[in-house]
Design a protein around this motif. Structure first.
Motif, PDB file in Angstrom:
ATOM      1  N   GLY A 121    -116.428  67.054 -62.433  1.00  0.00           N
ATOM      2  CA  GLY A 121    -115.089  67.981 -61.558  1.00  0.00           C
ATOM      3  C   GLY A 121    -115.047  67.824 -60.169  1.00  0.00           C
ATOM      4  O   GLY A 121    -113.665  67.514 -59.878  1.00  0.00           O
ATOM      5  N   ALA A 122    -116.288  67.198 -59.418  1.00  0.00           N
ATOM      6  CA  ALA A 122    -116.297  66.630 -57.987  1.00  0.00           C
ATOM      7  C   ALA A 122    -115.300  65.611 -57.552  1.00  0.00           C
ATOM      8  O   ALA A 122    -114.751  65.569 -57.282  1.00  0.00           O
ATOM      9  CB  ALA A 122    -117.071  66.609 -57.249  1.00  0.00           C
ATOM     10  N   VAL A 123    -116.045  64.452 -58.715  1.00  0.00           N
ATOM     11  CA  VAL A 123    -114.971  63.475 -58.593  1.00  0.00           C
ATOM     12  C   VAL A 123    -113.864  63.185 -58.443  1.00  0.00           C
ATOM     13  O   VAL A 123    -113.061  62.589 -58.370  1.00  0.00           O
ATOM     14  CB  VAL A 123    -115.679  62.435 -59.472  1.00  0.00           C
ATOM     15  CG1 VAL A 123    -115.396  61.141 -59.717  1.00  0.00           C
ATOM     16  CG2 VAL A 123    -118.156  61.682 -59.559  1.00  0.00           C
ATOM     17  N   ALA A 124    -113.491  63.830 -59.724  1.00  0.00           N
ATOM     18  CA  ALA A 124    -112.017  64.117 -60.107  1.00  0.00           C
ATOM     19  C   ALA A 124    -111.351  64.989 -59.174  1.00  0.00           C
ATOM     20  O   ALA A 124    -110.112  64.152 -58.524  1.00  0.00           O
ATOM     21  CB  ALA A 124    -111.633  64.825 -61.410  1.00  0.00           C
ATOM     22  N   LEU A 125    -111.656  65.602 -58.424  1.00  0.00           N
ATOM     23  CA  LEU A 125    -111.076  66.376 -57.092  1.00  0.00           C
ATOM     24  C   LEU A 125    -110.974  65.303 -56.068  1.00  0.00           C
ATOM     25  O   LEU A 125    -110.032  64.724 -54.888  1.00  0.00           O
ATOM     26  CB  LEU A 125    -112.007  67.114 -56.871  1.00  0.00           C
ATOM     27  CG  LEU A 125    -111.289  68.521 -55.720  1.00  0.00           C
ATOM     28  CD1 LEU A 125    -109.586  68.840 -56.059  1.00  0.00           C
ATOM     29  CD2 LEU A 125    -112.629  69.660 -55.685  1.00  0.00           C
ATOM     30  N   LEU A 126    -112.572  64.622 -55.794  1.00  0.00           N
ATOM     31  CA  LEU A 126    -112.751  63.753 -54.859  1.00  0.00           C
ATOM     32  C   LEU A 126    -111.067  62.265 -55.081  1.00  0.00           C
ATOM     33  O   LEU A 126    -110.265  62.279 -53.737  1.00  0.00           O
ATOM     34  CB  LEU A 126    -114.012  63.503 -54.338  1.00  0.00           C
ATOM     35  CG  LEU A 126    -114.034  62.538 -53.389  1.00  0.00           C
ATOM     36  CD1 LEU A 126    -113.888  62.329 -51.811  1.00  0.00           C
ATOM     37  CD2 LEU A 126    -115.432  62.246 -53.438  1.00  0.00           C
ATOM     38  N   THR A 127    -111.367  62.155 -56.060  1.00  0.00           N
ATOM     39  CA  THR A 127    -110.725  61.122 -56.612  1.00  0.00           C
ATOM     40  C   THR A 127    -109.281  61.630 -55.713  1.00  0.00           C
ATOM     41  O   THR A 127    -107.788  60.516 -55.557  1.00  0.00           O
ATOM     42  CB  THR A 127    -110.548  60.470 -57.441  1.00  0.00           C
ATOM     43  OG1 THR A 127    -111.894  59.818 -57.863  1.00  0.00           O
ATOM     44  CG2 THR A 127    -110.198  59.155 -57.942  1.00  0.00           C
ATOM     45  N   ALA A 128    -108.729  62.649 -56.647  1.00  0.00           N
ATOM     46  CA  ALA A 128    -106.799  63.387 -56.289  1.00  0.00           C
ATOM     47  C   ALA A 128    -106.387  63.394 -55.033  1.00  0.00           C
ATOM     48  O   ALA A 128    -105.901  63.021 -54.357  1.00  0.00           O
ATOM     49  CB  ALA A 128    -106.704  64.467 -57.390  1.00  0.00           C
ATOM     50  N   LEU A 129    -107.995  63.787 -54.323  1.00  0.00           N
ATOM     51  CA  LEU A 129    -107.905  64.377 -52.571  1.00  0.00           C
ATOM     52  C   LEU A 129    -107.434  63.256 -51.711  1.00  0.00           C
ATOM     53  O   LEU A 129    -106.975  63.476 -50.952  1.00  0.00           O
ATOM     54  CB  LEU A 129    -108.626  65.612 -52.150  1.00  0.00           C
ATOM     55  CG  LEU A 129    -108.427  66.757 -52.798  1.00  0.00           C
ATOM     56  CD1 LEU A 129    -109.404  68.029 -52.287  1.00  0.00           C
ATOM     57  CD2 LEU A 129    -107.154  67.697 -52.435  1.00  0.00           C
ATOM     58  N   ASN A 130    -108.736  62.005 -51.917  1.00  0.00           N
ATOM     59  CA  ASN A 130    -108.411  61.529 -51.069  1.00  0.00           C
ATOM     60  C   ASN A 130    -107.552  59.846 -51.413  1.00  0.00           C
ATOM     61  O   ASN A 130    -109.121  59.481 -52.322  1.00  0.00           O
ATOM     62  CB  ASN A 130    -109.629  60.556 -50.139  1.00  0.00           C
ATOM     63  CG  ASN A 130    -109.801  62.418 -49.978  1.00  0.00           C
ATOM     64  OD1 ASN A 130    -109.109  62.148 -48.334  1.00  0.00           O
ATOM     65  ND2 ASN A 130    -110.849  63.038 -50.482  1.00  0.00           N
ATOM     66  N   PRO A 131    -106.804  59.364 -52.296  1.00  0.00           N
ATOM     67  CA  PRO A 131    -106.321  58.583 -53.304  1.00  0.00           C
ATOM     68  C   PRO A 131    -106.319  57.284 -52.962  1.00  0.00           C
ATOM     69  O   PRO A 131    -106.362  56.346 -54.169  1.00  0.00           O
ATOM     70  CB  PRO A 131    -105.047  59.250 -54.191  1.00  0.00           C
ATOM     71  CG  PRO A 131    -104.723  59.831 -53.134  1.00  0.00           C
ATOM     72  CD  PRO A 131    -105.550  60.866 -52.105  1.00  0.00           C
ATOM     73  N   SER A 132    -106.401  57.171 -51.182  1.00  0.00           N
ATOM     74  CA  SER A 132    -106.590  56.084 -50.933  1.00  0.00           C
ATOM     75  C   SER A 132    -107.121  54.944 -51.467  1.00  0.00           C
ATOM     76  O   SER A 132    -106.612  53.971 -52.075  1.00  0.00           O
ATOM     77  CB  SER A 132    -105.968  56.600 -49.383  1.00  0.00           C
ATOM     78  OG  SER A 132    -106.991  56.337 -49.221  1.00  0.00           O
TER      79      SER A 132
END
Length: 366
Positions: A121-132
């Motif tokens: 869940g943290a991986v998904a959140l990190l990816t969505a918050l910092n997608p660059s």
């Protein structure tokens, strides 16, 4: 005020040694990942770097390695799946809606693949918050760095946990065929799974470990009830025995004369070589492939040719509580008892029943 206790710590105190073991394991695992990342950067590989959720994975694989959420499949597949789902969401859903959708979809996908892993869940959140950066790498981001660093951490955890006396990956009932059936309590895999589902513990405990906990609890209860009672206290000591070179016909006469159900086979030194049960003699002397009117004499065979191997022998000082499941779970009809390599008695189901019924009336009245 009585509700304040719900806010107290739910975990029991950790032993100092366990704290050191888990902390040292996480230190080694993350440090090795850092070393690999630094080495790859010197070699010009820019796509390999550490992500923050890897620290949460380290907590699971080193602190609670028996949890289903910490197993290799959950860790590696869970993190990779979460990253892939988050990337797809970021590609297709505009911000800020992509953040919540990425986490929710990642959890759903991990559960569908039976790879639920909280750091996912943290991986998904990190990816969505910092997608660059993930978008720059593309779908490869899910495998490098997410999958590769997670797999490396899991490999370190497997080696470290086993070296420090912990079982990881945890035991699976379908493949753990060396354990005594007594540890299963006679419960099937499906029944153990139903117990976990009934109490909503499927994500916290494996079926094999549940079986061990239940068996240990039953063993403790049995030993408490029969404390001080050993196999020597309940075994049958007036034994009728046979020797390996005795004929099958002589053994059959012993069964008829003494109304016994088993015949231990020993040598002159009382060393047990095997057991003969009534069914073994029936199979040996039965007339086969001939009409009833034309019986044939049983072949002149020796006891050593029809006896069963001397297995499941117990020591005379073994607590009875440790033996209770053996007769039922293993289908044993008789358990030989030895002292210093010599047969001193046998324990049958009848002996166990007498022990269990001893004092039953008093317990019912109480």
């Amino acid at each position: 005020m009585r509700y304040w206790h719900y806010l107290y710590p739910a975990l029991p105190p950790f032993q100092g040694r366990e704290q050191l073991r888990a902390g040292l394991g996480a230190l080694l695992g993350i440090s090795l990942c850092v070393f690999l990342v630094n080495l790859s950067s010197r070699m010009g590989v820019s796509s390999l770097y550490l992500i923050a959720p890897l620290g949460a994975t380290a907590v699971l694989v080193f602190c609670v390695p028996n949890s289903p959420l910490a197993q290799p499949w959950s860790a590696v597949v869970g993190n990779v799946t979460a990253a892939l789902v988050a990337l797809i969401v970021v590609f297709t859903v505009p911000s800020p809606w992509s953040v919540g959708i990425a986490v929710g979809a990642a959890i759903t996908a991990m559960m569908f693949l039976r790879a639920l892993h909280p750091p996912g869940g943290a991986v998904a959140l990190l990816t969505a918050l910092n997608p660059s950066e993930p978008l720059e790498v593309g779908l490869l981001f899910a495998f490098v760095p997410v999958g590769l660093t997670t797999a490396l951490l899991v490999i370190v955890a497997i080696a470290y946990n086993r070296a420090s006396g912990r079982v990881y990956p945890f035991r699976q009932l379908e493949t753990d065929i060396t354990e005594e059936p007594a540890l299963r309590l006679g419960l099937s895999t499906a029944q153990l799974g139903e117990l976990l589902d009934r109490f909503n513990q499927s994500t916290n405990l494996g079926m094999a470990d549940l079986g061990r906990l239940l068996a240990a609890a039953e063993l403790e209860a049995a030993q408490h009830r029969f404390k001080g009672t050993t196999c020597a206290d309940i075994m049958t000591i007036d034994l009728i025995t046979a020797q390996p070179d005795m004929s099958v016909a002589e053994a059959a006469r012993l069964f008829r004369s003494y109304a016994i159900k088993s015949l231990p086979v020993v040598d002159d030194a009382r060393k047990l070589h095997g057991l003969v049960l009534q069914v073994d003699l029936l199979q040996t002397v039965a007339v086969q492939d001939r009409p009833v009117a034309w019986p044939q004499r049983p072949p002149r065979r020796r006891v050593s040719e029809v006896m069963r191997p001397a297995e499941r022998i117990v020591s005379h000082d073994l607590p009875v509580g440790a033996l209770l499941n053996r007769l039922a779970a293993r289908g044993s009809e008789v358990v030989p008892v030895e002292r210093e390599g010599q047969l001193v008695g046998i324990i049958t189901r009848s002996d166990i029943m007498r022990l269990l019924l001893d004092g039953a009336e008093e317990r019912m009245v109480a």
